[in-house]
Structure formats: C-alpha cells, structure tokens
Write an enzyme that holds these catalytic residues in place. Structure first.
Site, PDB file in Angstrom:
ATOM      1  N   ARG A   1      96.607  51.398  57.498  1.00  0.00           N
ATOM      2  CA  ARG A   1      97.486  50.630  56.617  1.00  0.00           C
ATOM      3  C   ARG A   1      98.787  50.188  57.288  1.00  0.00           C
ATOM      4  O   ARG A   1      99.728  49.751  56.616  1.00  0.00           O
ATOM      5  CB  ARG A   1      97.789  51.459  55.367  1.00  0.00           C
ATOM      6  CG  ARG A   1      96.573  51.647  54.486  1.00  0.00           C
ATOM      7  CD  ARG A   1      96.706  52.832  53.559  1.00  0.00           C
ATOM      8  NE  ARG A   1      96.662  54.103  54.284  1.00  0.00           N
ATOM      9  CZ  ARG A   1      96.622  55.300  53.701  1.00  0.00           C
ATOM     10  NH1 ARG A   1      96.620  55.398  52.390  1.00  0.00           N
ATOM     11  NH2 ARG A   1      96.585  56.404  54.433  1.00  0.00           N
TER      12      ARG A   1
ATOM     13  N   HIS B   1     100.767  58.477  54.469  1.00  0.00           N
ATOM     14  CA  HIS B   1      99.744  57.974  55.377  1.00  0.00           C
ATOM     15  C   HIS B   1      99.438  58.952  56.517  1.00  0.00           C
ATOM     16  O   HIS B   1      98.590  58.695  57.357  1.00  0.00           O
ATOM     17  CB  HIS B   1     100.135  56.588  55.889  1.00  0.00           C
ATOM     18  CG  HIS B   1     100.171  55.579  54.785  1.00  0.00           C
ATOM     19  ND1 HIS B   1     100.462  54.261  54.983  1.00  0.00           N
ATOM     20  CD2 HIS B   1      99.949  55.703  53.446  1.00  0.00           C
ATOM     21  CE1 HIS B   1     100.418  53.613  53.822  1.00  0.00           C
ATOM     22  NE2 HIS B   1     100.125  54.475  52.879  1.00  0.00           N
TER      23      HIS B   1
HETATM   24  C1  HEM Z   1     105.642  48.453  49.624  1.00  0.00           C
HETATM   25  C2  HEM Z   1     105.281  49.596  49.346  1.00  0.00           C
HETATM   26  C3  HEM Z   1     103.915  50.059  48.901  1.00  0.00           C
HETATM   27  C4  HEM Z   1     102.798  49.345  48.638  1.00  0.00           C
HETATM   28  C5  HEM Z   1     102.608  47.848  48.716  1.00  0.00           C
HETATM   29  C6  HEM Z   1     101.771  50.280  48.265  1.00  0.00           C
HETATM   30  C7  HEM Z   1     100.492  49.933  47.920  1.00  0.00           C
HETATM   31  C8  HEM Z   1      99.480  50.815  47.650  1.00  0.00           C
HETATM   32  C9  HEM Z   1      98.128  50.457  47.343  1.00  0.00           C
HETATM   33  C10 HEM Z   1      97.589  49.035  47.221  1.00  0.00           C
HETATM   34  C11 HEM Z   1      97.431  51.583  47.162  1.00  0.00           C
HETATM   35  C12 HEM Z   1      95.949  51.701  46.788  1.00  0.00           C
HETATM   36  C13 HEM Z   1      95.829  51.587  45.302  1.00  0.00           C
HETATM   37  C14 HEM Z   1      94.440  51.910  44.803  1.00  0.00           C
HETATM   38  O1  HEM Z   1      94.152  53.075  44.493  1.00  0.00           O
HETATM   39  O2  HEM Z   1      93.619  50.988  44.700  1.00  0.00           O
HETATM   40  C15 HEM Z   1      98.340  52.675  47.387  1.00  0.00           C
HETATM   41  C16 HEM Z   1      97.982  53.989  47.370  1.00  0.00           C
HETATM   42  C17 HEM Z   1      98.866  55.013  47.588  1.00  0.00           C
HETATM   43  N1  HEM Z   1     100.224  54.925  47.740  1.00  0.00           N
HETATM   44 FE1  HEM Z   1     101.269  53.249  47.924  1.00  0.00          FE
HETATM   45  N2  HEM Z   1     102.284  51.531  48.304  1.00  0.00           N
HETATM   46  C18 HEM Z   1     103.589  51.440  48.688  1.00  0.00           C
HETATM   47  C19 HEM Z   1     104.472  52.473  48.818  1.00  0.00           C
HETATM   48  C20 HEM Z   1     104.175  53.789  48.621  1.00  0.00           C
HETATM   49  C21 HEM Z   1     105.123  54.836  48.644  1.00  0.00           C
HETATM   50  C22 HEM Z   1     106.615  54.662  48.857  1.00  0.00           C
HETATM   51  C23 HEM Z   1     104.432  55.986  48.429  1.00  0.00           C
HETATM   52  C24 HEM Z   1     104.926  57.393  48.353  1.00  0.00           C
HETATM   53  C25 HEM Z   1     105.580  58.246  48.491  1.00  0.00           C
HETATM   54  C26 HEM Z   1     103.052  55.643  48.277  1.00  0.00           C
HETATM   55  C27 HEM Z   1     102.026  56.534  48.067  1.00  0.00           C
HETATM   56  C28 HEM Z   1     100.702  56.177  47.903  1.00  0.00           C
HETATM   57  C29 HEM Z   1      99.617  57.125  47.877  1.00  0.00           C
HETATM   58  C30 HEM Z   1      99.713  58.647  48.011  1.00  0.00           C
HETATM   59  C31 HEM Z   1      98.460  56.386  47.697  1.00  0.00           C
HETATM   60  C32 HEM Z   1      97.026  56.923  47.726  1.00  0.00           C
HETATM   61  C33 HEM Z   1      96.485  56.739  49.140  1.00  0.00           C
HETATM   62  C34 HEM Z   1      95.043  57.105  49.312  1.00  0.00           C
HETATM   63  O3  HEM Z   1      94.705  58.282  49.157  1.00  0.00           O
HETATM   64  O4  HEM Z   1      94.221  56.222  49.640  1.00  0.00           O
HETATM   65  N3  HEM Z   1     102.935  54.292  48.379  1.00  0.00           N
HETATM   66  N4  HEM Z   1      99.581  52.170  47.655  1.00  0.00           N
END
Ligand code: HEM
Ligand SMILES: *[C@@H]1O[C@H](CO)[C@@H](O)[C@H](O)[C@H]1NC(C)=O
Ligand SMILES: *[C@@H]1O[C@H](CO)[C@@H](O)[C@H](O)[C@H]1NC(C)=O
Ligand SMILES: *[C@@H]1O[C@H](CO)[C@@H](O)[C@H](O)[C@H]1NC(C)=O
Ligand SMILES: *[C@@H]1O[C@H](CO)[C@@H](O)[C@H](O)[C@H]1NC(C)=O
Ligand SMILES: *[C@@H]1O[C@H](CO)[C@@H](O)[C@H](O)[C@H]1NC(C)=O
Ligand SMILES: *[C@@H]1O[C@H](CO)[C@@H](O)[C@H](O)[C@H]1NC(C)=O
Length: 768
Positions: free
Chosen positions: A389, A231
């Site tokens: 977020r 983020h």
């Molecule tokens: C409770 C933990 C987490 C939740 C609920 C969550 C949820 C989400 C959601 C809903 C998305 C958007 C999905 C879409 O493309 O429609 C997303 C994107 C993403 N998540 Fe997670 N995530 C979590 C943890 C993590 C962790 C631990 C990492 C990484 C090391 C991570 C990395 C990412 C990345 C890089 C994106 C793309 C963001 C962007 O460019 O908009 N997330 N995540």
C-alpha cells in the site's frame, strides 16, 4: 454475460450407485478437485486479463483501485489460491452429492479424514499449515525471520505472515459458517434488521471540510504514523477473482450477492450516489483462509467458520520496509552493496534516496495526466516497498521513504564501524535496529496518545518479559475495526510546508483526494520534505461526535476524475460484516465494560443523547451497532484519542504483540544493555533530521508545535549512539590482546550514558 463452458461439463459426478455407507472414492474427489481448480484458475486468469485491460485503457475505477490495492501477491496469492481451491472443491462435492441424494447423507462416511487430508495435499492447503522447520542454522536467536515463523519455538507459525487472524470472540455469520452478517434479506438480529452501511455513513459520519475540528494537542504525524504502523501489522487480502465462482457474474457489473461479491447497497435519497435496484458500490469479500468457511456438517464433522488471512507478521518488525516474504525481501535489497536497500535509479529527492519503482507494467500510479489535466505530463510507475500500500497516499509514501533512507544511513555507519562485517550481517543488524525503533516509538511515544495513560498503565506498563504462552497474533477485530479508528483523524488536506513551516509557495498543500496513488508528486513536486513538515507542523483532525469523517475519504476515496468514488466509512462497516465480527455490546462485554440496553443507557455511554437517538433510529438496539462505528462514537478516554472500548482492544493487542515476541528489543539477550540504552533514546525527530533536508523540527513530532513543544535545530536533537554496535575483536589486531586506539569518529562519540552501566557489559557487545 459470458457464461463459462465448464459449468456444463460437470466432470465431478457422484457415482450413481453410491449408497450412504460408501465412501465417495478418491477418483471422485480428484475429479471434483480438477473441476474446482479449473473454475478458480479460469476466474483468476480472466480477472488478471480484465484488470490489465482496464489499467491499459485507463478506465480504472475507484473500486478497481481498492481491488488492486488488496490483491494478494507472492505467497499470499498461493495461500489464497489454495483456500479457493479447497472451498470450491468442497462446494462441488456438496452440491453434486445433494443433487443425487436428496436426503441428507451421513457424510462421515462420504469424506473420511483421509479424504480431507488428500484434498489438503491436492489444493495446497497442507503446505499452509505444515510446521516449518526451525533449524538452528538460521540464526533464529539473533535475527527475525522475514515471515515471522519460528519466533515461537513451540508453535512456529504463531504471528507468521499469511496465516489467519485470531478471534477474541467467535465469528457471527448469517449461516453460522461463512455468510456475511446481514447477508440474507430481512435477516434480523435481536429483532432488528441491520441498516445499510451507506445509510449509517450518511446519517452519522458525514462531515464537510468546513466542519473539521483541529486537534489542539496532536499533530497530523500521529494520524499517519498510525497508518504507517498498521501497515507493519495487518493486510487482509481479497481473492484475485473479480467474478463469482458459482455463476460467473462480474462483481462490478451486478449488485447480486454472490461470493466473492459483497456489494454496498445505496439507500434511497443518497446525496451523491444514484439509487435504485441496480445501483450499488461494487465490493469484494476478504479471502477465506484454507479449509475454513465450509459446512462440515455435511461431511460429518464440526463446521469450520470462515477466517480471514493476515498477509503480514504480527510482530513490530518494520515489515512494511522489508517485506513479509523472503522473495520480496530479497528483491528490495541491493545485493551488490554492503547491506543496503535498493533505491530509485532514475530519480532522487535533491540528492536523497527515493523508493525504487515497481516493475509491474500495470501502472495504477499513472494518475498525473488526469489529476493535472495536462495531456503531456510525464507519468511514473508506482513505488515499491515492503507493503503493497506504499502508494496509497503521499504522506504514507513519505514515511516509507524516510525509513528506507534510515536503513541505508545506519547500514553505511555500521559498515564504517565494523568494516569486517559482511553484507548479510550489516543488513540484519540494521534491520534489527530498525525493528527496535518501531517498538520504541509505538510504546513510548505513539500509544499513550491513543489509548491514554490508564490503559497504558494497566496493559502496557513495565516490560514483563517474554512469555511463549502469550499469543501475539493480530485479532480480526483489531484489523477490521479498532485500528481503523484513525480514519476519523484524517485531515482533508495534506499540508506542504516550506523551511519556515508556512505553506510552501511553489508546491502548496494538496487536497487528500488528489494525493491517492500519486508518487509523481514526490518526484516532480519537491520531494518529501514539505510533506513531512506538513505532518509534524499541522494538527490532526479531531474526531468529534458531530464531525466524524471527512468527505475526502467518505465521498472521494480513490476518486480519479469522474468515477464512482468509494466511501471508507461504508467499507469499514461492510468489512466487519464480511468478517462476521460481532456487534458493539459483545465487545463491550469482552472488555468488561457496561452493555447499554436502551437509548438512555447508550446516551450515558456516549455522553450524547442526540447521537444515541440517531444511532438507535438506524440500529434499533445498541447490541447491533457495527463495532467500528460504536467504538469511534465513544468519547475519548483521558489523554487518548479513542474511547474505552478501543483503548481496551488496541492496548490488549499491543500487550500481546510485545509479550508474545521472543525477539522484542527489551527481551534480555536480544540486544546488549548498552545497545538497549542507546535505542531507548531514539526519536522520530532525529530520524527526520537524519533523512531529509529539514533543519528544524518540533522536539516531539507527535505534539503540535507550541510554546511547550518548540521547533529546535537539528543540531540540538540527540543522535543515536552507535558505539555499542562496535564489535570488539582486539585479538584480530594485536597479539597481546589489548585493544588498539580506535580513531575518533564524532558520529560515534558516546554520549555520557555509559557510566550508568557496569563495565563488564562492555564485553557483551558481539552481535556476531
Ligand atoms: C489517507 C489515509 C488513509 C486512507 C486513504 C485509508 C484507506 C483505507 C482503505 C481503502 C482500507 C481498506 C478498506 C476495506 O476494508 O475495504 C483501509 C484499511 C485499514 N486502514 Fe486505512 N486509510 C488511511 C489511513 C489510516 C490510518 C491513519 C489508520 C490507522 C491508524 C488506518 C488503519 C487501517 C487499518 C488497520 C485497515 C485494515 C487493513 C487490513 O487489514 O487490510 N488507515 N484503509
Ligand atoms: C454418522 O455416523 C457416525 C458413525 O457411523 C455416527 O457416530 C454419527 O452420529 C452419525 N451422524 C449423524 C448425523 O447421523
Ligand atoms: C423484506 O421485507 C420487506 C418489508 O417488510 C418486504 O417488502 C420484502 O419482500 C422482504 N424481502 C424478502 C426477501 O423477504
Ligand atoms: C502538448 O504537446 C503538444 C505537442 O508538443 C502541444 O501542441 C500542446 O500544446 C501541449 N499541450 C499542453 C496542454 O501543454
Ligand atoms: C486547522 O488546521 C489547518 C492546517 O493547519 C488550517 O489550515 C486550518 O485553518 C485550521 N482550522 C481551524 C478552524 O483552525
Ligand atoms: C475482564 O475481566 C476479567 C476478570 O477480571 C479478566 O480476566 C479479563 O482479562 C478482562 N478482560 C479484558 C479484555 O481486559
Ligand atoms: C459530556 O458532554 C458535555 C456536554 O455535551 C460536556 O460538557 C462534558 O464534558 C462531557 N463529559 C465527558 C466526560 O466527556
């Protein structure tokens, strides 16, 4: 269905007398723009009203939650709107010209370069690409801009917020330009149709809570530090429109594939979701960037493939604390203080600061009544931070809270050290230290656990110095696939531990699916201490080939009581198709790795015959495997938590972020040698000690507690030595130019590292 009137209006009509050699004329263009603007503005207004209505009536569904989470705000919204105006105008021009002139026109004559320029001005796209002035009055050599512009002096927008992601491999869209991969029914790739993402999720990712394997080495802090860090780097916005621009269909009331709707179809026999032709998980495409995703063939030029926008800066600058836009950044500061960040004025966490509340009346976080089943429960607004977020889950919120407190702690200390500094200097100097923390923690502590020693040695060894030719921009594949690897390291439960690191008795651990958008848990359920202990005191989930993604995010993502919950695995794969990201083998090739051609070869790459067989039953060929899935299915590299493909992509991305950043903390001149030395001793464990009520921590918060990584008392955890930030301006005090004895202050006692450095560096401390 409410059908908008403007479709009948058709104010942009092609001049009837037009011959193929005539220009369309600027009044025609102007009219098309006006019509497009009305379509877009109406859709935005409608969508905003509809969202407000749902939130007020408390009928927010999980996909509403995702949509609101991905809403562009501020300048991101301006960028997205300009792109929407541009896309719609070109769409109308094309449509209307074709309606009249059935044969294809040689359109260089229809739209001149001049016309396109005019359109860019009208839509606001011109402002999106105009080089910003990098004037010397802005302290550009000392402090980062909030938007990241002017980091690179030659190409000032490289790495800046609200610019397109870069591509390391060209996009592969169904129509070559903009339609998602697999958008056209029965469209084949290498002779196979892509499987439904939800089918893949069901067959490959599914893991019940009982099947979770714990990581024996790494703590849950590693997982959430990853999200925290993501983020800082990537946020891909949606368009604000809830409905299709071309036919007015509401994306969440129809399973039709019409821009910007990209519904996730549900396969027959789905264990949870209703199947049938009218059943799908509504979903939205990421917004296009200005002037991309249109067929310039029709206008005589090269096609411009659709690109997506990164709302954040590419630099490790803690923009998730400070914001990536000046207006937000200012609003997060307490401008009546000595460089402090604004904090919550209604609640504290046992006297410690909490994030301020979000001023919007749309309250996504009023989830308490529903989650606790108590109609009398007091709701609170969402928290606000530098990234939108912040409330997504309470472990993430805890990270935001700790870093906010650290800013204010450092700012107060710097003020004591340098009473002569004004508020702006304190804010900027503090922000600079905080950015350096991020860089130190990522390169020294976090990444080696993820990409392993080999990739670290090859790509992230000794700091090679700043290179203005290195492009720091975040690549689309990093945001859309590789850095989402840690979705498979998420535990189904967020531990809340008491001072003795056993389950907190009053407020025990919470299932993750009851921890989305719940800031009230931090306010009314004991603050962040127990959550932070849960992160450092519990293991990460281990991603294993037969236990990939927990149901908390595959079956219950953003579940608020009964609504149709989302599936993060499906979303990840759908997103890579939305972005036209090439398949698994293309990326293996990019990384100089073998390209498996059949089941036997895939089985060797994955070291797993059964998994290779199950994957090929879905995809037909390894080449078609969605890259996120292929990446997370690989066995880990030595010492890491991703396979060779993602180790390559992630390490390559950070290599570029580091080397292409003029203000990287190790770039000579950014900090003094003594400041750098001090920063290199900073630790997350100290940061936790300084900003929570926690009194003992594991020395290495990224490893599980063990005989080799015991809990230590905070008194024994080294403090950051701020002495190198003391500005020496002795002549202000004494006329003879010698320094007065400064009063001893235990907090700034220099630890015995000074003798490593030559004395003449002592004079280079002046940060101002
Ligand atoms: C409770 C933990 C987490 C939740 C609920 C969550 C949820 C989400 C959601 C809903 C998305 C958007 C999905 C879409 O493309 O429609 C997303 C994107 C993403 N998540 Fe997670 N995530 C979590 C943890 C993590 C962790 C631990 C990492 C990484 C090391 C991570 C990395 C990412 C990345 C890089 C994106 C793309 C963001 C962007 O460019 O908009 N997330 N995540
Ligand atoms: C269109 O016209 C331009 C100049 O008149 C010419 O160079 C170009 O080849 C033509 N393109 C097509 C597709 O006919
Ligand atoms: C796609 O293929 C299936 C099975 O071969 C067929 O039933 C269906 O009609 C095709 N759909 C389209 C749009 O061609
Ligand atoms: C909520 O408050 C009302 C009125 O004070 C009371 O009658 C009711 O029992 C309360 N409900 C719960 C679940 O506490
Ligand atoms: C995994 O770790 C969690 C959190 O510490 C614990 O509750 C659970 O019992 C562990 N599971 C196994 C199989 O050891
Ligand atoms: C692949 O190998 C080529 C040639 O050695 C090299 O230039 C390139 O950087 C490598 N690619 C990656 C992603 O490491
Ligand atoms: C490959 O899998 C086998 C058994 O499934 C396992 O024992 C072995 O350690 C694995 N090898 C690697 C390099 O992961």
């Amino acid at each position: 269905m409410l059908f908008p009137v403007f479709f009948m209006l058709g104010i942009c009509l092609v001049p009837a007398h037009l011959t193929p050699t005539e220009h369309l004329g600027s009044s025609f263009l102007q009219q098309c723009f006006e019509e497009a603007k009305k379509i877009v503005d109406d859709a935005y207004t409608y969508s905003r009203a509809e969202s407000l209505r749902r939130v007020r009536k408390d009928v927010v569904s999980p996909h509403d939650a995702l949509r609101l989470l991905k809403q562009p705000r501020g300048e991101t919204r301006t960028a997205v709107r300009a792109a929407d105006y541009m896309a719609q105008t070109l769409h109308l021009v094309q449509q209307r010209v074709h309606r009249i002139h059935k044969r294809s026109l040689n359109a260089t004559d229809l739209l001149s370069g001049e016309d396109l320029e005019k359109l860019a001005m009208l839509t606001g796209c011109a402002t999106q690409v105009r080089p910003p002035p990098c004037s010397s009055t802005q302290n550009l050599d000392k402090y980062r801009t909030i938007t990241g512009v002017c980091n690179n002096r030659m190409k000032p927008r490289l790495g800046a917020s609200n610019t397109p992601f870069t591509r390391w491999l060209p996009a592969e869209y169904d129509d070559g330009i903009s339609e998602p991969r697999g958008w056209q029914p029965n469209r084949t790739f290498n002779n196979f149709i892509l499987p439904l993402v939800r089918q893949v999720s069901n067959n490959i990712l599914s893991t019940t809570d009982a099947g979770v394997v714990n990581d024996t080495e790494f703590s849950l802090m590693v997982t959430f530090f990853g999200q925290w860090n993501d983020h800082d780097l990537t946020f891909t916005p949606f368009s604000p429109s809830i409905r299709s621009f071309s036919n007015g269909i509401n994306c969440d009331e129809s399973c039709e594939r019409t821009e910007p709707c990209i519904p996730i179809e549900i396969p027959p026999g789905d264990p949870r979701l209703p199947t049938g032709p009218d059943s799908c998980i509504p979903s939205f495409r990421s917004a296009p960037a200005c002037g991309t995703g249109f067929s310039a063939y029709n206008f005589g030029g090269e096609p411009v493939k659709r690109e997506q926008i990164n709302a954040l800066t590419a630099f490790l600058d803690l923009s998730q604390v400070y914001g990536s836009e000046p207006k937000l950044a200012l609003s997060l500061r307490d401008l009546n203080s000595d460089g402090l960040m604004r904090v919550n004025d209604r609640f504290t966490d046992n006297g410690r600061e909490l994030l301020p509340f979000h001023p919007l009346q749309v309250n996504m976080c009023a989830t308490r009544k529903r989650v606790t089943n108590d109609p009398n429960a007091t709701e609170v607004p969402c928290f606000i931070g530098g990234d939108t977020r912040v409330d997504e889950n309470i472990a993430l919120t805890s990270m935001h809270t700790m870093f906010l407190r650290e800013h204010n702690r450092l700012a107060r200390a710097l003020k004591r050290l340098n009473p002569q500094w004004d508020s702006e200097t304190i804010y900027q100097e503090t922000r600079k230290i905080m950015g350096a923390y991020a860089e130190v923690f990522i390169i020294r502590d976090y990444l080696p656990h993820i990409v392993g020693d080999d990739a670290m040695r090859r790509l992230l060894g000794r700091y090679p110095g700043y290179n203005s030719n290195v492009d720091p921009r975040i690549s689309n594949v990093f945001a859309t696939a590789a850095y989402r690897f840690a979705h498979l390291a998420i535990q189904p439960v967020l531990g809340r531990l008491g001072p003795d690191y056993t389950q907190d008795r009053q407020f025990p651990s919470v299932p993750l699916f009851k921890a989305f958008f719940t800031p009230w848990r931090i306010i009314f359920e004991g603050g962040i201490d127990s959550l932070v202990r849960g992160l450092v005191g519990g293991p990460a989930k281990l991603n294993t080939q037969d236990h990939m993604m927990v149901d908390a995010i595959r079956e219950r993502l953003f579940q608020f009581v009964q609504h149709l919950a989302l599936d993060l695995g499906s979303l990840n794969m759908q997103r890579s198709r939305d972005h036209g990201i090439p398949g698994y083998n293309a990326w293996r090739k990019f990384c100089n790795l073998s390209e498996p051609r059949n089941q036997a070869e895939l089985a060797r790459v994955l070291n797993n015959t059964d998994l290779a067989r199950r994957l090929l039953r879905l995809y037909g060929t390894p080449a078609n495997i969605d890259v996120w899935l292929g990446g997370v299915a690989e066995p880990f590299v030595r010492g890491g938590r991703v396979g060779p493909l993602f180790a390559c992509i992630i390490a390559t991305q950070f290599q570029r972020i580091r080397q292409g950043d003029r203000l990287w903390y190790e770039n000579p001149g950014v900090f003094s040698a003594r400041q750098r030395a001090a920063l290199s001793t900073a630790t997350m464990s100290r940061l936790i000690c300084d900003n929570t009520g926690i009194t003992s921590v594991p020395r290495d918060v990224f490893s599980v507690i063990s005989r080799r990584n015991r809990l230590v008392r905070c008194n024994n955890v080294r403090r950051l030595n701020l002495a190198p930030w003391r500005e020496r301006r002795c002549t202000d005090f004494l006329e003879n130019g010698s320094c007065p004895d400064l009063p001893p202050d235990p907090e700034f006692e220099e630890e015995h590292i000074l003798n490593e450095f030559s004395g003449d560096e002592m004079d280079n401390e002046l940060p101002v």
